[in-house]
Every structure is written in structure tokens, then in C-alpha cells.
Write a protein that holds these residues in place. Structure first.
Motif, mmCIF file in Angstrom:
data_model
loop_
_atom_site.group_PDB
_atom_site.id
_atom_site.type_symbol
_atom_site.label_atom_id
_atom_site.label_comp_id
_atom_site.label_asym_id
_atom_site.label_seq_id
_atom_site.Cartn_x
_atom_site.Cartn_y
_atom_site.Cartn_z
ATOM 1 N N LEU A 58 53.804 3.865 51.592
ATOM 2 C CA LEU A 58 54.146 4.820 52.631
ATOM 3 C C LEU A 58 55.440 5.556 52.296
ATOM 4 O O LEU A 58 55.512 6.791 52.389
ATOM 5 N N LEU A 59 56.458 4.829 51.874
ATOM 6 C CA LEU A 59 57.732 5.463 51.517
ATOM 7 C C LEU A 59 57.571 6.385 50.310
ATOM 8 O O LEU A 59 58.140 7.482 50.268
ATOM 9 N N HIS A 60 56.788 5.954 49.328
ATOM 10 C CA HIS A 60 56.517 6.787 48.152
ATOM 11 C C HIS A 60 55.816 8.088 48.563
ATOM 12 O O HIS A 60 56.186 9.172 48.107
ATOM 13 N N ALA A 61 54.812 7.971 49.422
ATOM 14 C CA ALA A 61 54.054 9.151 49.856
ATOM 15 C C ALA A 61 54.941 10.119 50.640
ATOM 16 O O ALA A 61 54.867 11.336 50.452
ATOM 17 N N PHE A 62 55.785 9.591 51.513
ATOM 18 C CA PHE A 62 56.702 10.452 52.258
ATOM 19 C C PHE A 62 57.678 11.152 51.329
ATOM 20 O O PHE A 62 57.970 12.345 51.498
ATOM 21 N N ALA A 63 58.188 10.449 50.330
ATOM 22 C CA ALA A 63 59.096 11.066 49.359
ATOM 23 C C ALA A 63 58.392 12.182 48.602
ATOM 24 O O ALA A 63 58.974 13.240 48.353
ATOM 25 N N ARG A 64 57.141 11.979 48.243
ATOM 26 C CA ARG A 64 56.365 13.007 47.553
ATOM 27 C C ARG A 64 56.246 14.271 48.396
ATOM 28 O O ARG A 64 56.363 15.375 47.894
ATOM 29 N N PHE A 65 55.984 14.100 49.686
ATOM 30 C CA PHE A 65 55.860 15.257 50.576
ATOM 31 C C PHE A 65 57.152 16.062 50.579
ATOM 32 O O PHE A 65 57.144 17.282 50.503
ATOM 33 N N ALA A 66 58.284 15.370 50.686
ATOM 34 C CA ALA A 66 59.567 16.056 50.774
ATOM 35 C C ALA A 66 59.980 16.681 49.441
ATOM 36 O O ALA A 66 60.408 17.836 49.406
ATOM 37 N N LEU A 67 59.842 15.943 48.347
ATOM 38 C CA LEU A 67 60.374 16.391 47.070
ATOM 39 C C LEU A 67 59.395 17.222 46.246
ATOM 40 O O LEU A 67 59.792 18.200 45.611
ATOM 41 N N GLU A 68 58.134 16.843 46.247
ATOM 42 C CA GLU A 68 57.131 17.602 45.485
ATOM 43 C C GLU A 68 56.578 18.761 46.301
ATOM 44 O O GLU A 68 56.416 19.863 45.806
ATOM 45 N N GLY A 69 56.289 18.500 47.568
ATOM 46 C CA GLY A 69 55.663 19.520 48.399
ATOM 47 C C GLY A 69 56.636 20.407 49.146
ATOM 48 O O GLY A 69 56.269 21.447 49.675
ATOM 49 N N LEU A 70 57.915 19.991 49.206
ATOM 50 C CA LEU A 70 58.948 20.718 49.956
ATOM 51 C C LEU A 70 58.522 20.973 51.398
ATOM 52 O O LEU A 70 58.531 22.096 51.895
ATOM 53 N N GLY A 71 58.141 19.889 52.052
ATOM 54 C CA GLY A 71 57.742 19.957 53.450
ATOM 55 C C GLY A 71 57.652 18.549 54.005
ATOM 56 O O GLY A 71 58.188 17.610 53.421
ATOM 57 N N THR A 72 56.975 18.419 55.114
ATOM 58 C CA THR A 72 56.827 17.117 55.761
ATOM 59 C C THR A 72 55.353 16.844 56.026
ATOM 60 O O THR A 72 54.530 17.761 55.984
ATOM 61 N N PRO A 73 55.009 15.606 56.359
ATOM 62 C CA PRO A 73 53.639 15.308 56.764
ATOM 63 C C PRO A 73 53.311 15.828 58.164
ATOM 64 O O PRO A 73 52.152 15.857 58.545
ATOM 65 N N ALA A 74 54.315 16.227 58.916
ATOM 66 C CA ALA A 74 54.091 16.730 60.275
ATOM 67 C C ALA A 74 53.391 18.084 60.229
ATOM 68 O O ALA A 74 53.804 18.964 59.471
ATOM 69 N N PRO A 75 52.350 18.272 61.026
ATOM 70 C CA PRO A 75 51.643 19.555 61.027
ATOM 71 C C PRO A 75 52.538 20.749 61.368
ATOM 72 O O PRO A 75 52.259 21.867 60.940
#
Length: 165
Positions: A58-75
């Protein structure tokens, strides 16, 4: 979105969504963890393994969203880029899989049928949300890039070899 904003937004969303679903609700359902540990052979170590591994994923996936995707999992603050690195090369929905693993781990730790029933309800809700909202939204937002990814990477049961898209 800047990386610092993406990280801050992701941390807030982590506390609100998975924090409630995988933390607060099971805590309330198990009488605030006052139940004794399971006495069934193997349930406690397997439960802890699922909780720890799920938390790490979960922490890895959240970090990916922020650093790779430049966003959040929040819609309300989606990623600028489709996230397909790291754990996302093995499974399309690692956050949901991780949250369900954490909940399953707690059901085992406490031998709780209540938490197990909650797990089934949470899984049905997550699968429905992914099918009815996330997949169509990602297809519209990222087009062919998402469709190629969706066809190559399983949604719920991780593949052992990483996708090399």
C-alpha cells in the motif's frame, strides 16, 4: 501537480480511505482489538504476514502515485500520468489488493467472522467501484495507453513476471 503537493495529498488520502477501511472499521468490528489472538494453528503468523505485506504494498503504491504519476489516488486530484511502474507491473489494483490483504490478516489474527464478512462486503464494493467508475475513467483519460496496460496486466491476482510495456 508538483511532487510535494502530490505527496501531501496522497498522505491525507491514505489516512482517510485505507486508514478507515483497513484500520478504523476492523478495529471497531473486533471490539477495538480486545479480542484474544487466534488460537488456530498458523492464523497469527499468516495474519501478521498479510498485514505487514499489505501495508508495504500500500505504501509503495501510494508513493508511485505521488512520484511517478504526480497526483493522488483520490478522484478529485488524479495523476497526470498513468502509473505503470513498480508493483503496478504485476497487478493493476495493488491498493485494493493490499487493503483487502490487511483486512484478511486481521480476520485471521482475531479469528473474527465479523471481520471476514466485512472483507467480503469491502471486496464487492471495491470490485464494483473499479468496474463501474475507475476503469471507464482511466480509459477516457489515458486512452490507448490504458487499454494496452489493462489487457496485459491482471486486475486482482498479481502476475509473477513484471509487465514490460
Amino acid at each position: 501537480m508538483r511532487a510535494t503537493s502530490a505527496i501531501a495529498g496522497s498522505v491525507i488520502f491514505l489516512a482517510v480511505a485505507p486508514g478507515v477501511v483497513a484500520g478504523l472499521l476492523p478495529w471497531l468490528l473486533t471490539d477495538r482489538y480486545r479480542l484474544p489472538w487466534s488460537r488456530l494453528l498458523g492464523f497469527v503468523p499468516v495474519g501478521w504476514l498479510l498485514v505487514v505485506a499489505g501495508t508495504a504494498i500500500l505504501l509503495h503504491a501510494f508513493a508511485r502515485f505521488a512520484l511517478e504519476g504526480l497526483g493522488t489516488p483520490a478522484p478529485v486530484a488524479p495523476t497526470e500520468r498513468l502509473v505503470v511502474g513498480g508493483i503496478y507491473r504485476h497487478v493493476r489494483n495493488p491498493m485494493y489488493v493490499a487493503v483487502l490483504s490487511i483486512v484478511l490478516g486481521q480476520a485471521l489474527l482475531f479469528s473474527s467472522w465479523t471481520v471476514a464478512a466485512y472483507l467480503v462486503i469491502a471486496a464487492a464494493a471495491m470490485i464494483s467501484f473499479v468496474r463501474l467508475y475507475e476503469e471507464p475513467t482511466l480509459a477516457r483519460r489515458y486512452g490507448d495507453e490504458y487499454e494496452a496496460y489493462r489487457r496485459a496486466v491482471p486486475g486482482w491476482l498479481p502476475r509473477l513476471t513484471p509487465w514490460r510495456g
